[in-house]
Enzyme design. Structure first.
Site, PDB file in Angstrom:
ATOM      1  N   ALA A 171      47.384  53.781 -71.644  1.00 49.66           N
ATOM      2  CA  ALA A 171      47.765  52.919 -70.477  1.00 49.66           C
ATOM      3  C   ALA A 171      48.057  53.890 -69.535  1.00 49.66           C
ATOM      4  CB  ALA A 171      49.164  52.225 -70.871  1.00 49.66           C
ATOM      5  N   ASP A 172      48.620  55.131 -69.715  1.00 49.90           N
ATOM      6  CA  ASP A 172      48.573  56.062 -68.599  1.00 49.90           C
ATOM      7  C   ASP A 172      47.120  56.373 -68.332  1.00 49.90           C
ATOM      8  OD1 ASP A 172      51.512  57.245 -68.481  1.00 49.90           O
ATOM      9  OD2 ASP A 172      51.238  56.783 -70.546  1.00 49.90           O
ATOM     10  N   SER A 173      46.318  56.887 -69.107  1.00 50.48           N
ATOM     11  CA  SER A 173      45.007  57.100 -68.695  1.00 50.48           C
ATOM     12  C   SER A 173      44.526  56.062 -67.956  1.00 50.48           C
ATOM     13  CB  SER A 173      44.085  57.466 -70.069  1.00 50.48           C
ATOM     14  OG  SER A 173      44.641  58.501 -70.745  1.00 50.48           O
ATOM     15  N   GLY A 176      45.883  56.073 -64.380  1.00 51.51           N
ATOM     16  CA  GLY A 176      45.341  57.287 -63.701  1.00 51.51           C
ATOM     17  C   GLY A 176      44.150  57.240 -63.339  1.00 51.51           C
TER      18      GLY A 176
END
Length: 408
Positions: A171-173, A176
């Site tokens: 999710a973070d990738s 980002g």
């Protein structure tokens, strides 16, 4: 260093106030294409990601991947003097990326209107768990929460197993990369209008988008999509299969023509006229029979032989790679993997490079990792014209650190 001669973002000044994963990913995406990214870190602890595992010789491998090539400034944002330093740096920046909980910047007197008064073209890219608006905006959120609230974990896995989160910052990738995309769009708009923008990225929204038809399917048919393991709920045959030597490979016969070529490759051209196999609708209705037929064929030969036959018939297929397969593959070595140099990780370190390629741009070089505050004096002199005595006063006041508070 970055090859800035042809870099599409050459000259763009980015101030990264984010920590951990999503916001630094956005910073790395922009840095990959030529932006000068200055990372603001706590003077003592630095970015928490410096402590992530795994590590080699006291250096977080994950931190290196996201932060190589950025400059580090150590600033105590809990002090009035440190907040002023950051506001002054923001006034000299094109893009600011932040990942505080919504409202934190406002408490520090750094709401967008105030910042834009000093820098009218400012692009403020904000990454948070649930976004800057909505009932959940004040909630803390990490990638794991986004992976569950978005519906991803519910769809990931097998029908008989629990919902499954990925073992990496998925999710973070995605958030980002989306934040970098939004920042680039805001830059484009600014070039046409002169106006700055606020880019608001919630961790769950990009992930919810890539889940495909789950929401649309439910709101139009009332059906909740379920876990299918390695198969697909849309086309058959599709999945991961084991060959006789124990190796694994994927086959994606998601188009009718590919499915027909697969049956030819299997030596089973008769299946093309079998009502259970003839159309995708029929194959989905008889998916387990179809899958078992493919499984048995793949299991009859070693993986290299299976892949050679599939390749000869132009069937979409590939081996299931682990990291050793990837770094030994000439295709990935030529266009995907980049060396990481001048870090404690030593020679031979490779990292996936930019997520896309642009004609006329050679791409970035990953050639160093800053210690906390390593570039404080350099950046403050360059951007703010602060001399040695003024910097020494800020250091004495605990507002900034000059270098090396921690190497992790």
């Amino acid at each position: 260093m970055t090859n800035t001669r042809t870099a599409p973002l050459a000259g763009v000044k980015v101030l990264e106030l984010g920590s951990m994963y999503a916001a630094p990913t956005a910073g790395r995406m922009l840095r990959d294409f030529g932006a000068d990214v200055i990372k603001v870190e706590d003077p003592n602890a630095g970015d928490m990601a410096r402590q992530w595992q795994p590590q080699k010789d006291g250096q977080s491998i994950g931190y290196v991947r996201l932060n190589s090539g950025k400059r580090s400034v150590g600033v105590n944002l809990r002090s009035a003097e440190g907040q002023k330093v950051v506001r002054d740096l923001i006034a000299q920046s094109d893009i600011v990326i932040e990942s505080f909980r919504p409202g934190r910047l406002e408490k520090w007197g750094m709401d967008y209107d105030t910042l834009a008064a000093d820098n009218p073209g400012l692009i403020l890219t904000r990454v948070s768990g649930f976004g800057q608006t909505g009932p959940y905006k004040a909630r803390p959120g990490f990638g794991t929460v986004a992976e569950t609230t978005s519906g991803f974990a519910f769809l990931n896995g097998w029908p008989e197993t629990p919902p499954t989160a990925p073992p990496f910052g998925f999710a973070d990738s995605i958030a980002g990369i989306s934040a970098a995309f939004g920042s680039a769009m805001a830059l484009y708009r600014r070039s046409a209008t002169g106006e700055g923008s606020v880019v608001d990225v919630a961790l769950h929204e990009p992930l919810m988008f890539i889940l495909g038809d789950a929401i649309l399917n439910y709101t139009t048919t009332g059906e909740i999509m379920q876990r299918h393991g390695n198969a697909s709920g849309a086309a058959s045959p599709r999945g991961i299969y084991q060959a006789s030597d124990g190796g694994w490979l994927s086959i994606a016969a998601s188009a009718q023509s590919i499915a027909m070529r697969l049956f030819d490759a299997m030596g089973r051209s008769d299946l093309k006229d079998d009502p259970r196999y003839a159309t995708n609708e029929a194959r989905m209705a008889n998916n387990e029979i179809v899958q078992q037929t493919v499984r048995e064929w793949v299991a009859s030969m070693p993986r290299p032989e299976v892949l050679a036959i599939l390749d000869a018939h132009e069937v979409v297929a590939a081996g299931v790679n682990d990291s050793s397969d990837i770094v030994g593959d000439p295709h990935f070595l030529e266009r995907t993997l980049s060396a990481v140099t001048s870090t404690p990780l030593g020679a031979g370190a490779l990292v996936p490079g930019p997520v896309l390629h642009m004609d006329g741009y050679d791409g970035p070089v990953y050639d160093g990792l800053a210690s906390v505050g390593e570039h404080t004096a350099e950046v403050l002199a360059e951007r703010l014209g602060i001399d040695g005595d003024a910097i020494a006063s800020l250091v004495a006041a605990g507002a900034v650190s000059e270098s090396g508070a921690t190497e992790r």
